[in-house]
Design an enzyme around this catalytic site. Sequence first.
Site, mmCIF file in Angstrom:
data_model
loop_
_atom_site.group_PDB
_atom_site.id
_atom_site.type_symbol
_atom_site.label_atom_id
_atom_site.label_comp_id
_atom_site.label_asym_id
_atom_site.label_seq_id
_atom_site.Cartn_x
_atom_site.Cartn_y
_atom_site.Cartn_z
ATOM 1 C CG HIS A 93 12.533 112.460 -60.647
ATOM 2 N ND1 HIS A 93 13.007 113.681 -60.257
ATOM 3 C CD2 HIS A 93 11.233 112.622 -60.991
ATOM 4 C CE1 HIS A 93 12.021 114.574 -60.371
ATOM 5 N NE2 HIS A 93 10.941 113.958 -60.804
ATOM 6 C CG ASN A 102 19.430 113.662 -58.442
ATOM 7 O OD1 ASN A 102 19.006 112.833 -59.228
ATOM 8 N ND2 ASN A 102 18.757 114.756 -58.141
ATOM 9 C CG ASP A 130 23.775 86.410 -60.280
ATOM 10 O OD1 ASP A 130 22.541 86.241 -60.327
ATOM 11 O OD2 ASP A 130 24.589 85.691 -60.895
ATOM 12 C CD GLU A 157 18.556 88.259 -58.793
ATOM 13 O OE1 GLU A 157 17.565 88.247 -59.542
ATOM 14 O OE2 GLU A 157 19.354 87.296 -58.680
ATOM 15 C CG ASP A 207 14.373 85.975 -58.439
ATOM 16 O OD1 ASP A 207 15.330 86.268 -59.171
ATOM 17 O OD2 ASP A 207 13.677 84.952 -58.600
ATOM 18 C CG PHE A 208 15.585 92.386 -59.788
ATOM 19 C CD1 PHE A 208 14.667 93.421 -59.743
ATOM 20 C CD2 PHE A 208 16.531 92.313 -58.779
ATOM 21 C CE1 PHE A 208 14.689 94.365 -58.717
ATOM 22 C CE2 PHE A 208 16.572 93.244 -57.751
ATOM 23 C CZ PHE A 208 15.648 94.279 -57.723
ATOM 24 C CD GLN A 257 15.223 84.539 -63.966
ATOM 25 O OE1 GLN A 257 15.603 84.964 -62.877
ATOM 26 N NE2 GLN A 257 14.106 83.838 -64.095
ATOM 27 C CD GLU A 300 18.980 87.163 -62.667
ATOM 28 O OE1 GLU A 300 19.390 86.412 -61.742
ATOM 29 O OE2 GLU A 300 17.792 87.492 -62.810
#
Length: 320
Positions: free
Chosen positions: A165, A196, A292, A295, A301-302, A311, A315
């Site tokens: 999940h 998990n 970073d 990404e 890009d979050f 950001q 980040e």
Amino acid sequence: MSRTASRKRGKAGALGMFVVALLGGLGALLHACKADRWLDDLASHGSGEEKSRPRPTATTTTSGPKVSPARGGGGKPADPSVHLALGVPADDDASDDHLMRKAQYALSYNADQNVANWVSWQIDASWFGDAPRHKGKFMTDAELPSGLYRVTHDDYTGSGYDRGHMVRSEERTRSPEDNRVTFLMTNILPQYHDLNAGPWLRLEESCEELGRKRGKQLFVMAGGVLKRGKKPTKTIGKGVAVPDTFFKIVVVLDPREGPADVTESTPVIAVLMPNKEGIQDEGWEKYRTTVDEIERRTGYDFLTAVDEDVQEAIEAKKGD
């Protein structure tokens, strides 16, 4: 486009608006006020979505927790889904991003790899209740377009991988329907059991502690690190990609806060965990990294709705 280039364009745009305001006088001011009201309406009610590939598409639902509309950073309107309040993660190729908004979470589905690129969701105390865990097989997602392969429970059978999940079952126990939706195969990726049931589970438990017991509001993004623009090198079933690494980003806020409330001191958890055996006894803290780095590894890009200066600060931070 780099963030530096984006910031330069932002400054140039700001200068242009300033000149227009000087020349336009009261008329320009009234126009700006109307634009602000339009953004507020968009943040509250959302907007329509294009439905054709290769541009992102969306499945939109209307139920879900009651929250105040989050305001976007940098003057951007918030996404209509609370699960995307901190922004819709994006890369430089929208053709493999099928965007789906559900009441319980949002995701970008990759039809080339038959798994989600990322899943994004909100956690707070309102999502937890007494609903039992769904029993029976995991389910195909009927909301995927008819032209896409719909992964089944049996694609994982005998593969040696858990049906992992992204949005944890226990994070959606407010109602049987909320819990059932976490068992859709679009919310599942192949994970070794040791991941998990090991550090991945321990981070999930930490998120539950923060959201359910400490009254925090969490915005979570997770998925596998996929080979961008390439066919997966490892698959199970009928072409279901198996990531070598998984990521998770958790932004911790107070109730009813949104992107405008994210500051340089906002707690952010970022992890990259190997999808391998032999790590079941390890803690999640061992795999801390920066947004970073996630990404860089994923190409996405979050936190795009957060102010760009904020950001850059959050980040780059790696938690203790």
